[in-house]
Design an enzyme around this catalytic site. Structure first.
Site, PDB file in Angstrom:
ATOM      1  CG  HIS A 362      -1.936  -1.102   1.177  1.00  0.00           C
ATOM      2  ND1 HIS A 362      -2.434  -1.719   2.288  1.00  0.00           N
ATOM      3  CD2 HIS A 362      -2.536  -1.683   0.105  1.00  0.00           C
ATOM      4  CE1 HIS A 362      -3.310  -2.641   1.908  1.00  0.00           C
ATOM      5  NE2 HIS A 362      -3.386  -2.626   0.590  1.00  0.00           N
ATOM      6  CG  HIS A 458       0.019  -3.349   5.550  1.00  0.00           C
ATOM      7  ND1 HIS A 458      -0.816  -3.127   4.493  1.00  0.00           N
ATOM      8  CD2 HIS A 458       0.639  -4.536   5.319  1.00  0.00           C
ATOM      9  CE1 HIS A 458      -0.711  -4.142   3.642  1.00  0.00           C
ATOM     10  NE2 HIS A 458       0.166  -5.010   4.129  1.00  0.00           N
ATOM     11  CD  GLU A 530      -2.744  -2.994   9.313  1.00  0.00           C
ATOM     12  OE1 GLU A 530      -2.383  -1.813   9.070  1.00  0.00           O
ATOM     13  OE2 GLU A 530      -3.388  -3.693   8.501  1.00  0.00           O
TER      14      GLU A 530
END
Ligand SMILES: [Zn+2]
Length: 810
Positions: A362, A458, A530
């Site tokens: 991403h 991420h 994350e």
């Protein structure tokens, strides 16, 4: 800083294992010195180049090292942009800096304004990117430096030294401001560019302002954010960078802003709700150049500078090998690092376990790059722990999975207009090269050795802290083992890492993520890491934004935890496992109490399904798979319509008499045909057989597409039929593309395969990067010549849909 375009073109070719093998052999036997050896049959390879008019004197292709990614001069590979993107010539660079004081979350005063959106009708447009490829268009080709020619002046022209209008710019790596409207003297409404070829995913922002004035309060309002929830509602501040502060005081990015508010946009287009982020700021200097960003930027060029320093370091380059994993759609290199110490014996080398780490699938989650940098800094250091880790592991690292997205300033997608982390099961190698090759690399690695851990880094837009998503394993022998590493990590980084926020549920909608796919391939400890865009709610770091250093430290903690995890003394491991069981027991009790039920956990309580206990990872930044890449989607629609209309044309029911007549006719027909052109039919037989299978497959494909409104990629995955279908589909596309292109003046129909060293496209100034021409299944050539399956070229080349159409005219 960047090499000339000429060098760039040569880098167009993918390293081919065969070519590599050949080159090494040739080099070893000294063949490069002896041109006579070129007549050896061994050398009927892609090493030889024939000039078009000179078939007699072949010459050797340049050795691979000459177009390796970092040349001896130490130059970098310039990023390739889609040809419709304008790019400024200036290179942007930021210093790395850590604020000496903690940067606390913003505390709302309750007096924050919610500015109504005025729009360009009542304001003055002072910056506007145009045109922006959104939904309906798709990526066609790329070029170093993006769009050709002189780029437009987008900012306003200042009327004199007194004119204090801000000058906006975002046409640089990772920049993504589409429009700025001045709505008051010091007030601006900003529109972010959506991810290219989509109309979604605004979140990341990064832009520059010039011509600042100090001692006045400016207000900025981003008006087209899409998420209802944001960390800006719980204290997150935007980042600002002052060029003068950097030059004079060596100060870098810092959290700034007042009157921060995240709220629903008052304008409504009836289809989609937009959200606004507003903040005020006072610039530190007059006439300064300042930048704003959602998070500390980390660009493709930043990565390349880092890798270049590793490649040049005589020690690090001994145990860190840089390779090209593949090229992205735009032709940018996706790097693969292999980090390990040489083993004393082959046996020991073979016994090493592997660890796979990746980041930036991403592109707007630059947090991931900072964690990755921290990891690399440590693992490449001479610390005894790093040396030990290199002794016992082979690290495979893909530091930037989606370089194109990073370059163009996307938040979530690749240039296929899709979230790559929903397509890890893909068979569309040419559409999703970065993840296809990553999965393939891991598949090969698994054949070779045990992969102890896979972790993809991420950023998270709605939760604070850092945490992991893992996968509950069903094997009772390893019950709860997937939670040991996260728990250990939380103990090693208690102020940053929250075990409580971890989740191990394998949701259906996450089947296409790297984490789930690698887990299904057999990696028990398969994680998504994350890390928040904001900061911590834990311990001594509570209510403080994370700095670059905090994120980098996580990279170190991953290494540290790996050592704990593999410690031959199993005490820590066993303790963690016991603690996990205890935690789970508490959790089960809590759940049952909530339901008002009694629970007896004596005996087989561990048989309770973990997935039932856990809530879903609703806090995650989920985006559902959008199906096929955009360029294929149009064509599939087209194909569906063709098939539908073909079905509709079926003859109406006939009377018994009519049917009998037809039957008689059909019975006679084959004999008649055979006598007429027997030889032709004999030749055609295999083809016809293929055709009939092909139609069957196509029919299956179509009906599956009908079932799902949007053609889900998972439908295409796994089955052999689907695989061949994909190849055939893509081949049709290729043929059509070729047909269309051959109609254009000056087009050479041969369409060299990207990545093949046979490619003659090295001389082409633009990498004609339409994925359509690079599909390979040659044996099916005959099949695709069916006229019924021809897709109308005009649809494909409709100017509104296809940027190529307008590009061709340039
Ligand atoms: Zn992500």
């Amino acid at each position: 800083m960047f090499p000339a375009l000429e060098t760039e073109r040569k880098q167009e070719t993918l390293p081919d294992p065969y070519e590599d093998f050949m080159y090494r052999h040739l080099q070893y036997y000294g063949y490069f010195k002896d041109s006579l050896m070129l007549s050896s049959p061994l050398l009927r390879s892609r090493q030889l180049l024939f000039d078009e008019l000179d078939q007699v004197n072949p010459r050797l292709r340049e050795p691979r090292e000459l177009f390796a990614f970092f040349s001896s001069k130490g130059t970098l590979q310039a990023p390739r942009w889609p040809i419709e993107c304008e790019v400024i010539k200036e290179s942007i660079h930021h210093i790395e800096w850590v604020p000496p004081q903690p940067e606390y979350f913003y505390q709302p005063t309750g007096n924050e304004k919610l500015p109504e959106i005025v729009g360009e009708e009542k304001g003055t447009v002072v910056y506007h990117l145009n045109p922006v490829p959104t939904e309906g268009s798709y990526f066609t080709s790329s070029r170093v430096g993006g769009k050709r020619g002189i780029i437009k002046e987008l900012a306003v022209t200042l009327e004199g030294p007194e004119d204090d209008t801000l000058l906006f710019e975002s046409r640089f790596e990772s920049g993504n401001l589409q429009k700025a409207v001045q709505v008051d003297t010091y007030e601006y409404e900003l529109t972010l560019r959506t991810d290219l070829y989509t109309n979604k995913h605004t979140q990341w922002f990064y832009f520059r302002v010039q011509n600042t004035r100090k001692d006045v309060t400016y207000r900025f309002t981003i008006v087209n954010l899409l998420k209802p929830k944001s960390l800006y509602t719980v204290g997150m501040k935007p980042l600002m960078y002052s060029q003068l502060d950097a030059n004079i005081y060596n100060i870098g990015w810092r959290r700034e802003g007042n009157e921060i508010k995240y709220y629903k946009n008052n304008t409504d287009n009836g289809q989609q709700s937009f959200y606004c982020l507003t903040w005020t700021i006072q610039f530190p200097h007059d006439q300064d150049t300042c930048f704003f960003a959602h998070f500390y930027p980390y660009t493709y060029t930043d990565l390349q500078c880092y890798l270049l320093s590793v490649a040049k370091n005589p020690i690090q380059s001994q145990f860190c090998k840089l390779r090209t994993l593949c090229r992205s759609l735009a032709g940018n290199t996706v790097y693969l690092l292999t980090i390990t110490n040489p083993s004393p014996t082959p046996h020991e080398a073979a016994a090493k376990k592997a660890v796979v780490l990746s980041a930036r699938v991403h592109p707007g989650e630059s947090n991931a790059s900072w964690i990755m940098k921290g990891f690399l800094d440590f693992i490449l250091s001479n610390s005894p722990d790093a040396q030990l880790l290199r002794d016992i592991f082979v690290f495979k690292v893909v530091p930037m999975l989606n370089p194109d997205g990073v370059i163009v300033g996307n938040y979530r997608c690749s240039l296929a207009g899709r979230d790559l982390n929903r397509h890890y099961k893909t068979i569309l190698k040419e559409s999703f090269p970065c993840i296809w090759h990553t999965r393939n690399m891991i598949k090969r690695l698994l054949e070779e050795r045990e992969v102890l851990l896979y972790c993809d880094f991420h950023g998270h837009s709605r939760k604070n802290n850092i945490f992991l998503y893992g996968c509950n394993n069903n094997d009772r022998k390893y019950w709860l083992h997937e939670r040991v590493f996260p728990l250990m990590l939380s103990k090693n980084a208690p102020d940053k890492f929250s075990f409580h926020s971890c989740n191990f549920k394998v949701q259906k909608c996450k089947e296409g993520t790297g984490r789930v796919v690698m887990w299904r391939m057999g990696i028990l400890n398969s994680y998504t890491m994350e890390s928040t865009f904001s900061g911590s709610t834990l311990g001594s770091k509570r209510n403080i934004h994370f700095t670059i250093e905090d994120l980098k430290s996580l990279g170190y903690h991953v290494c540290d935890t790996l050592l704990d995890f593999c410690d031959p003394d199993k005490t820590k491991f066993t303790q963690c496992l016991a603690e996990l069981k205890e935690l789970l027991q508490q959790e089960i009790h809590k759940k049952f109490n909530e339901r008002g039920e009694e629970v007896n956990l004596e005996g087989s309580w561990s048989d309770i399904s973990l997935s039932d206990i856990e809530s879903s990872t609703s806090g995650s930044d989920s985006s559902l798979s959008d199906g096929l890449p955009v360029h294929l989607l149009n064509i599939v629609d087209e194909l569906n319509q063709k098939m539908m209309s073909k079905k509709k044309k079926k003859k109406p029911l006939q009377t018994r008499k009519q049917r009998n007549e037809l039957h008689q006719k059909n019975k006679l027909m084959p004999e008649f045909k055979l006598t007429e052109d027997a030889s032709d039919r004999a030749e055609l037989a295999p083809t016809l057989q293929k055709q009939s299978t092909f139609y069957k497959t196509l029919e299956n494909f179509r009906s599956s597409a009908m079932k799902n409104e949007k053609l889900s990629l998972s439908e295409l995955n796994g089955g052999e039929r689907s695989t061949s279908m994909d190849s055939k589909m893509t081949l049709i596309l290729r043929k059509n593309k070729e047909k269309m292109q051959s109609k254009r003046p000056g087009f050479t129909p041969s369409c060299p395969q990207r990545g093949s060293t046979d490619s003659s496209q090295e001389s082409a100034p633009e990498s004609s990067q339409n994925f359509l021409c690079s599909f390979r299944p040659a044996p099916l050539e005959n099949v695709v010549e069916q006229p019924e399956l021809t897709i109308s070229p005009c649809k494909l080349h409709c100017a509104s849909r296809c940027p190529q159409a307008s590009v061709g005219q340039r």
